[in-house]
Design a protein around this motif. Structure first.
Motif, mmCIF file in Angstrom:
data_model
loop_
_atom_site.group_PDB
_atom_site.id
_atom_site.type_symbol
_atom_site.label_atom_id
_atom_site.label_comp_id
_atom_site.label_asym_id
_atom_site.label_seq_id
_atom_site.Cartn_x
_atom_site.Cartn_y
_atom_site.Cartn_z
ATOM 1 N N ILE A 49 0.865 -1.183 0.000
ATOM 2 C CA ILE A 49 0.000 0.000 0.000
ATOM 3 C C ILE A 49 0.899 1.230 0.000
ATOM 4 N N THR A 50 0.654 2.131 -0.921
ATOM 5 C CA THR A 50 1.411 3.374 -0.968
ATOM 6 C C THR A 50 0.445 4.535 -0.787
ATOM 7 N N LEU A 51 0.569 5.218 0.351
ATOM 8 C CA LEU A 51 -0.225 6.429 0.588
ATOM 9 C C LEU A 51 0.716 7.584 0.281
ATOM 10 N N TYR A 52 0.410 8.303 -0.775
ATOM 11 C CA TYR A 52 1.328 9.366 -1.174
ATOM 12 C C TYR A 52 1.292 10.501 -0.171
ATOM 13 N N ASP A 53 2.389 11.169 -0.094
ATOM 14 C CA ASP A 53 2.613 12.207 0.903
ATOM 15 C C ASP A 53 2.818 11.489 2.243
ATOM 16 N N GLU A 54 3.482 12.161 3.130
ATOM 17 C CA GLU A 54 3.927 11.492 4.347
ATOM 18 C C GLU A 54 2.873 11.547 5.458
ATOM 19 N N ALA A 201 -3.417 7.310 -3.622
ATOM 20 C CA ALA A 201 -2.832 6.079 -3.079
ATOM 21 C C ALA A 201 -2.809 5.011 -4.147
ATOM 22 N N MET A 202 -1.878 4.081 -3.991
ATOM 23 C CA MET A 202 -1.896 2.899 -4.844
ATOM 24 C C MET A 202 -1.980 1.661 -3.960
ATOM 25 N N VAL A 209 -4.103 -4.262 -8.772
ATOM 26 C CA VAL A 209 -3.830 -2.848 -8.480
ATOM 27 C C VAL A 209 -5.123 -2.032 -8.491
ATOM 28 N N LEU A 210 -5.251 -1.151 -7.495
ATOM 29 C CA LEU A 210 -6.366 -0.201 -7.472
ATOM 30 C C LEU A 210 -5.792 1.172 -7.161
ATOM 31 N N ILE A 238 3.065 -0.165 -20.873
ATOM 32 C CA ILE A 238 2.658 0.771 -19.826
ATOM 33 C C ILE A 238 1.219 1.189 -20.086
ATOM 34 N N LEU A 239 0.444 1.183 -19.014
ATOM 35 C CA LEU A 239 -0.928 1.646 -19.113
ATOM 36 C C LEU A 239 -0.989 3.053 -18.532
ATOM 37 N N GLN A 240 -1.548 3.967 -19.276
ATOM 38 C CA GLN A 240 -1.747 5.332 -18.762
ATOM 39 C C GLN A 240 -3.227 5.479 -18.479
ATOM 40 N N THR A 241 -3.542 5.771 -17.254
ATOM 41 C CA THR A 241 -4.961 5.744 -16.881
ATOM 42 C C THR A 241 -5.279 6.711 -15.747
ATOM 43 N N GLU A 242 -6.570 7.042 -15.663
ATOM 44 C CA GLU A 242 -7.080 7.782 -14.510
ATOM 45 C C GLU A 242 -7.306 6.763 -13.392
ATOM 46 N N GLU A 243 -7.816 7.254 -12.274
ATOM 47 C CA GLU A 243 -8.188 6.417 -11.129
ATOM 48 C C GLU A 243 -9.029 5.214 -11.576
#
Ligand code: ADP
Ligand code: MG
Length: 351
Positions: A49-54, A201-202, A209-210, A238-243
């Motif tokens: 899980i990656t929550l962007y920003d700290e 977040a990813m 992947v969501l 590579i897939l370029q996509t929105e949410e």
């Protein structure tokens, strides 16, 4: 150019056991910077899980708590799970389950129906016979396979919404939610993240992947698609996509070799063997991760032609098929060079 691309590994394989691990992921703006992420083993895979920003330690905690809770309910390998209780009561009695479990089984039955049985949650007797998710997989005899095939039939799942109970009609039947549970878990994790107000977040549950929010204003997310060959993190496109959610089912996710033959973990409910549909992988792109998960398995079993027609008929879903002859097929809603960029020249775009 390279630095502008943000590559994400679709599930790095790490030998973890039950604990959360801190690591770093590439920052959205490249330049070698990284952001924190956390990984844990659950649902038989590595979840990152990656929550962007700290600064979200409590949210990571809530996310992994939800993940482990779902595993405890849905895993066929946990003897106390609702799924194990349903399986133990096959042919005997209905089992009342938690709404999470009822919902996932209800959706699994829906996908079994619309895929013409290509997706079948009652595949468990076969996955257990082959031992595909365990340490000692083996190739069973045709006689063994034939003996169990009649037990694989989603129509023999009886659902009672009133009492939220599930009954498997035949003794020896069993359900395996391995092709849909990670998708549901990703959706549930996203709900925790959204409720907490995290802007981007990813969620990567073993390659399921969501994406939550926008990675950067005015720019798409760029997701590396795992090559059906080569190491993890080797991308063919590579897939370029929105949410959205991006889920791949492929021959290299879980497999064993015997007598020089590659046996993977996506089974044809019709033959009782690993599906030989001429595909190496299918990637599904659709908003709800549970749908993407079920559809990727379904389309893999159906093969390129039937699978593509099937996905074209589903509102809001797109797909990328990779066939054994190294061709890449896109559904009509994807534009090559815009949404999908081929980066491995051993593959060719077929449409
Ligand atoms: P992954 O786990 O790599 O994301 P899938 O979503 O395709 O891949 O799920 C594969 C798992 O689903 C198998 O390990 C098995 O537990 C189960 N499974 C295999 N074949 C089928 C099928 N035809 N229908 C439903 N579930 C399946
Ligand atoms: Mg799946």
């Amino acid at each position: 150019m390279r630095n502008l691309l943000v590559f994400f590994m679709a599930a790095a394989f790490l030998p973890l056991a039950g604990c959360e691990r801190l690591s770093r992921q590439p920052a959205p703006f490249g330049g070698g910077a990284t952001v924190p992420s956390q990984s844990a083993f659950a649902l038989n895979t590595v979840n990152t899980i990656t929550l962007y920003d700290e600064g979200y330690p409590h949210i990571y905690h809530a996310v992994f708590a939800r993940l482990h809770e779902l595993e405890g309910k849905l895993s066929m390998f946990d003897a106390d799970s609702y799924v194990s209780r349903i399986n133990a009561a096959a042919g005997v009695e209905a089992v009342q389950v938690h709404p999470d479990v009822f919902y996932v089984i209800e959706r699994a039955v829906f996908y079994a129906e619309i895929s013409g049985g290509a997706f079948d949650p009652t595949i468990a007797p076969l996955t257990m016979l082959w031992g595909i998710t365990g340490d000692a997989p083996r190739v069973p005899s045709q006689q063994e396979i034939d003996g169990l095939l009649p037990l694989v039939n989603w129509r023999n799942i009886e659902l009672d919404p009133e009492t939220q109970s599930v009954f498997l009609r035949e003794h020896g039947m069993a359900i395996d939610l391995g092709a849909i549970a990670k998708g549901y878990a990703a959706d549930e994790v996203a709900a925790v993240i959204r409720r907490a107000g995290v802007p981007r977040a990813m969620i990567d549950l073993g390659g399921n992947v969501l994406l939550v929010g926008a990675i950067e204003e005015g720019r798409p997310w760029r997701i590396g698609l795992q090559s059906p060959f080569g190491e993890r993190g080797a991308f063919f496109g590579i897939l370029q996509t929105e949410e959205t959610s991006v889920v791949t089912s492929g021959v290299n996710e879980r497999y064993f070799t015997a007598g020089g033959i590659h046996y993977h973990h996506i089974f044809s409910p019709f033959s009782g063997r690993p599906a030989e549909s001429g595909l190496l992988s299918v990637t599904i792109i659709t908003g709800v991760s549970m749908d993407a998960d079920a559809l990727s398995t379904s389309a893999f079993v159906l093969g390129q032609e039937r699978g593509r027609a099937f996905i074209e008929g589903i509102n809001g879903a797109q797909a990328i098929f990779v066939t054994e002859d190294m061709s890449v097929y896109l559904t009509s809603g994807l534009t090559a060079g815009v949404d999908f960029i081929l980066i491995d020249s051993s593959f060719r775009l077929a449409n």
